[in-house]
Design a protein around this motif. Structure first.
Motif, PDB file in Angstrom:
ATOM      1  N   PHE A 365       0.950  -1.317   0.202  1.00  0.00           N
ATOM      2  CA  PHE A 365      -0.066   0.125   0.153  1.00  0.00           C
ATOM      3  C   PHE A 365       0.941   1.373   0.134  1.00  0.00           C
ATOM      4  O   PHE A 365       0.435   2.305  -0.590  1.00  0.00           O
ATOM      5  N   TYR A 366       1.802   1.249   0.747  1.00  0.00           N
ATOM      6  CA  TYR A 366       2.840   2.554   0.827  1.00  0.00           C
ATOM      7  C   TYR A 366       3.640   2.718  -0.398  1.00  0.00           C
ATOM      8  O   TYR A 366       3.501   3.945  -0.979  1.00  0.00           O
ATOM      9  N   LEU A 367       3.955   1.609  -1.154  1.00  0.00           N
ATOM     10  CA  LEU A 367       4.423   1.901  -2.567  1.00  0.00           C
ATOM     11  C   LEU A 367       3.546   2.383  -3.370  1.00  0.00           C
ATOM     12  O   LEU A 367       3.648   3.394  -4.188  1.00  0.00           O
ATOM     13  N   LEU A 368       2.049   2.114  -3.422  1.00  0.00           N
ATOM     14  CA  LEU A 368       1.015   2.689  -4.338  1.00  0.00           C
ATOM     15  C   LEU A 368       0.940   3.923  -3.861  1.00  0.00           C
ATOM     16  O   LEU A 368       0.825   5.061  -4.690  1.00  0.00           O
ATOM     17  N   ALA A 369       0.773   4.444  -2.685  1.00  0.00           N
ATOM     18  CA  ALA A 369       0.665   5.816  -2.161  1.00  0.00           C
ATOM     19  C   ALA A 369       1.699   6.555  -2.440  1.00  0.00           C
ATOM     20  O   ALA A 369       1.285   7.947  -3.071  1.00  0.00           O
ATOM     21  N   THR A 412       1.136  22.278  -2.389  1.00  0.00           N
ATOM     22  CA  THR A 412       0.815  21.978  -0.939  1.00  0.00           C
ATOM     23  C   THR A 412       0.228  20.779  -0.352  1.00  0.00           C
ATOM     24  O   THR A 412       0.849  20.001   0.624  1.00  0.00           O
ATOM     25  N   PHE A 413      -0.707  20.305  -1.145  1.00  0.00           N
ATOM     26  CA  PHE A 413      -1.299  18.918  -0.585  1.00  0.00           C
ATOM     27  C   PHE A 413      -0.572  17.933  -0.859  1.00  0.00           C
ATOM     28  O   PHE A 413      -0.365  16.964  -0.135  1.00  0.00           O
ATOM     29  N   PHE A 423      -5.468  12.372   6.444  1.00  0.00           N
ATOM     30  CA  PHE A 423      -6.416  12.610   5.400  1.00  0.00           C
ATOM     31  C   PHE A 423      -5.560  12.636   3.778  1.00  0.00           C
ATOM     32  O   PHE A 423      -6.160  12.926   2.963  1.00  0.00           O
ATOM     33  N   THR A 424      -4.499  12.207   3.771  1.00  0.00           N
ATOM     34  CA  THR A 424      -3.793  11.818   2.798  1.00  0.00           C
ATOM     35  C   THR A 424      -3.035  10.564   2.645  1.00  0.00           C
ATOM     36  O   THR A 424      -3.035   9.633   3.802  1.00  0.00           O
ATOM     37  N   SER A 425      -2.807   9.933   1.377  1.00  0.00           N
ATOM     38  CA  SER A 425      -2.211   8.778   1.370  1.00  0.00           C
ATOM     39  C   SER A 425      -1.222   8.384   2.186  1.00  0.00           C
ATOM     40  O   SER A 425      -0.544   7.196   2.723  1.00  0.00           O
ATOM     41  N   GLY A 426      -0.227   9.631   2.265  1.00  0.00           N
ATOM     42  CA  GLY A 426       1.078   9.288   3.047  1.00  0.00           C
ATOM     43  C   GLY A 426       0.793   8.984   4.511  1.00  0.00           C
ATOM     44  O   GLY A 426       1.744   8.023   5.143  1.00  0.00           O
ATOM     45  N   PHE A 427      -0.364   9.606   5.092  1.00  0.00           N
ATOM     46  CA  PHE A 427      -0.467   9.155   6.413  1.00  0.00           C
ATOM     47  C   PHE A 427      -0.861   7.561   6.770  1.00  0.00           C
ATOM     48  O   PHE A 427      -0.520   7.004   7.371  1.00  0.00           O
ATOM     49  N   VAL A 496      -6.042  10.175  -6.478  1.00  0.00           N
ATOM     50  CA  VAL A 496      -5.412   8.923  -5.907  1.00  0.00           C
ATOM     51  C   VAL A 496      -4.947   9.183  -4.740  1.00  0.00           C
ATOM     52  O   VAL A 496      -5.165   8.423  -3.489  1.00  0.00           O
ATOM     53  N   THR A 497      -4.014  10.213  -4.540  1.00  0.00           N
ATOM     54  CA  THR A 497      -3.475  10.480  -3.003  1.00  0.00           C
ATOM     55  C   THR A 497      -4.781  10.928  -2.091  1.00  0.00           C
ATOM     56  O   THR A 497      -4.753  10.473  -0.888  1.00  0.00           O
ATOM     57  N   LEU A 498      -5.754  11.495  -2.414  1.00  0.00           N
ATOM     58  CA  LEU A 498      -6.849  11.982  -1.612  1.00  0.00           C
ATOM     59  C   LEU A 498      -7.672  10.599  -1.326  1.00  0.00           C
ATOM     60  O   LEU A 498      -7.854  10.551  -0.182  1.00  0.00           O
ATOM     61  N   LEU A 499      -7.859   9.937  -2.402  1.00  0.00           N
ATOM     62  CA  LEU A 499      -8.817   8.680  -2.169  1.00  0.00           C
ATOM     63  C   LEU A 499      -8.071   7.745  -1.261  1.00  0.00           C
ATOM     64  O   LEU A 499      -8.964   7.085  -0.407  1.00  0.00           O
ATOM     65  N   LEU A 500      -6.998   7.457  -1.552  1.00  0.00           N
ATOM     66  CA  LEU A 500      -5.993   6.605  -0.579  1.00  0.00           C
ATOM     67  C   LEU A 500      -5.948   7.156   0.665  1.00  0.00           C
ATOM     68  O   LEU A 500      -5.712   6.418   1.596  1.00  0.00           O
TER      69      LEU A 500
END
Length: 518
Positions: A365-369, A412-413, A423-427, A496-500
């Motif tokens: 999942f981290y690789l995808l995000a 910024t996002f 609320f981002t994929s990185g988190f 994708v970053t937002l959805l994940l």
């Protein structure tokens, strides 16, 4: 004496169809370069590349819908299992976005891969070439088959079930990247220097990988991962061959994943390569490299994890520390993202060390995000320009929010995503990896990772402060209006970053459907 007939190994064409489509399209791309007129190549190559990725993606989806726990084919040299299918889907999606960035010709005439010697005077009037004609005549379209060959090599690398196939795939994915790094239109000496550095250091890393392969063959009598696992579980052979071979093998894998301290190529190559190539390399190569690392550690060396786990702990800590400390000192944006990738590689390595189903799914999942955020970041970087090319010095981004509020808001996002803000994929990516590590008893390593994440947040926030709380220089850079391809790539990455980050369940469920087969 009659010669025995050669037994043809069974081939599961449905399983390897995505690889065949990508490599077949790459070969067709070479024929397009050879036989089509120059002014028709760009449209043919773009259409062929995007169509091939879409068809390959459909083949992956069709095979995944058939269910099952995975199978091996081509004499067990390839293992098409749930992790391989997830990695293939990720690579194809990131490859699609990267091809869009590579294909864009609106930001500068002919795109980033045009040969200066082929650009003539551009003006509207008698006896001169139009912008469209100049772009069509100058575009270096050989970059498209090179990208497809590299993408095909990455897909084989993720699914390789023996070390020899993995080495061949490593070369197939690497050699086109060496060439692509040297194809920049502007700052060509810097681009060619980056290509030479990447090639020389990559050759050393490949030699380490091959030497480790030879030692492991001497230890196990086979290059198959399952055979190495069997030998590791119980044999009277000397462990010197085993651990020397594993160490050399990992050097090659860690180099390709830009994990510190095997990251020396990363900042120079990220800075010198064309930005679209940097995005392709930063996202897709990391996915492929970690796919190989996960498969090697979990299939071949899980039984000996007590011996090598401490070493990888140290490497993960070194990668995080190197990434965040040196990232703080950078004044060039592309070099800062390069050191950011070194830190993120350290975070991902934590999930790989866990050797559990949660560690595997969390790392996937981290690789995808990370991949989608990174492609979008480099897409935005390509828009901020001076007369001599992209404006990548941090001072050039001062007051950008006043010049282009939308571009500043998007960037910024994406910085928030790389920093791991909720609320981002990185988190979500960091959360699932760290949670898997905690469950596996690696609390000290998670504490180091949390501290590193907090420190790394500073250089992401520094860029945001520059954009919003500094005055723009009178002679500052301009923000180009993105073309349809760049807009699509950035939009895809942001969405994708937002959805994940908001709805990660679907991707997490897909990443958690099963383990490796051998």
């Amino acid at each position: 004496m009659a010669q025995q007939p050669v037994e043809v190994p069974p081939i599961d064409y449905a399983a390897i169809a995505p690889i065949l489509v990508i490599l077949g399209a790459a070969c067709l791309g070479v024929l397009v370069e050879a036989f089509m007129p120059r002014h028709q190549r760009w449209s043919a190559q773009v259409g062929l590349s995007l169509l091939a990725i879409v068809v390959a993606g459909m083949a992956v989806a069709f095979y995944a819908r058939q269910g099952g726990t995975g199978a091996t084919t081509l004499s067990d040299t390839l293992a098409v299992d749930p992790p391989a299918l997830f990695l293939w889907g990720t690579l194809l999606a990131l490859g699609f976005a990267s091809i869009l960035l590579i294909a864009d010709r609106s930001v500068e005439i002919g795109g980033a891969f045009v040969s200066e010697g082929q650009i003539t005077r551009v003006a509207e009037g008698p006896g001169t070439m139009s912008r469209a004609a100049a772009a069509a005549s100058g575009m270096r379209t050989e970059v498209f088959p090179l990208a497809l060959f590299s993408l095909g090599g990455m897909m084989v690398f993720c699914a390789a079930n023996d070390l020899l196939t993995m080495f061949i795939a490593l070369e197939v994915l690497s050699l086109p990247l060496y060439l692509m790094c040297g194809l920049a239109k502007r700052r060509r000496l810097l681009s060619q220097e980056a290509a030479v550095k990447y090639f020389l250091l990559g050759a050393f890393a490949s030699a380490f990988f091959l030497y480790g392969l030879a030692l492991l063959y001497g230890y196990a009598g086979s290059v198959r991962l399952a055979a190495i696992a069997d030998a590791t579980a119980g044999t009277d052979r000397s462990d010197t061959l085993l651990f020397a071979g594993l160490g050399l093998l990992l050097i090659g894998l860690l180099f390709k994943a830009s994990i510190g301290p095997f990251h020396a190529w990363t900042p120079d190559v990220y800075q010198g390569a064309p930005t679209a190539v940097t995005g392709f390399m930063a996202a897709c190569t990391k996915v492929a490299a970690f796919g190989g690392i996960l498969r090697v550690l979990q299939v071949a060396f899980e039984a000996s994890s007590w011996e090598w786990r401490g070493v990888l702990w140290a490497i993960a800590i070194a990668s995080m520390v190197i990434g965040v400390v040196l990232g703080l000192t950078q004044r060039d944006l592309k070099r800062m993202i390069a050191y950011s990738s070194v830190a993120h590689a350290g975070f991902m390595l934590i999930g790989a060390i866990a050797l559990t189903d949660r560690g595997l799914s969390g790392t996937l999942f981290y690789l995808l995000a990370y991949g989608f955020s990174t492609v979008a970041v480099f897409g935005v970087i390509s828009l901020v320009r001076r007369s001599d090319g992209e404006a990548t010095h941090l001072s050039d981004w001062a007051g950008l929010a006043k010049r282009s509020p939308l571009v500043a808001a998007v960037f910024t996002f994406l910085m928030f995503a790389l920093a791991g803000i909720p609320f981002t994929s990185g988190f979500v990516g960091k959360f699932v990896v760290f949670e898997a590590a905690l469950r596996d008893g690696m609390a000290p390593l998670v504490v180091v990772a949390l501290v590193a994440s907090a420190v790394a947040a500073f250089f992401y926030l520094r860029v945001i402060v520059l954009m919003y709380f500094s005055e723009p220089a009178d002679d500052g850079p301009t923000v180009s209006v993105p073309g349809a391809f760049t807009t699509a790539a950035i939009t895809l990455g942001v969405v994708v970053t937002l959805l994940l980050g908001v709805l990660p369940t679907l991707a997490l469920d897909w990443a958690n459907v099963g383990g490796f087969v051998s």
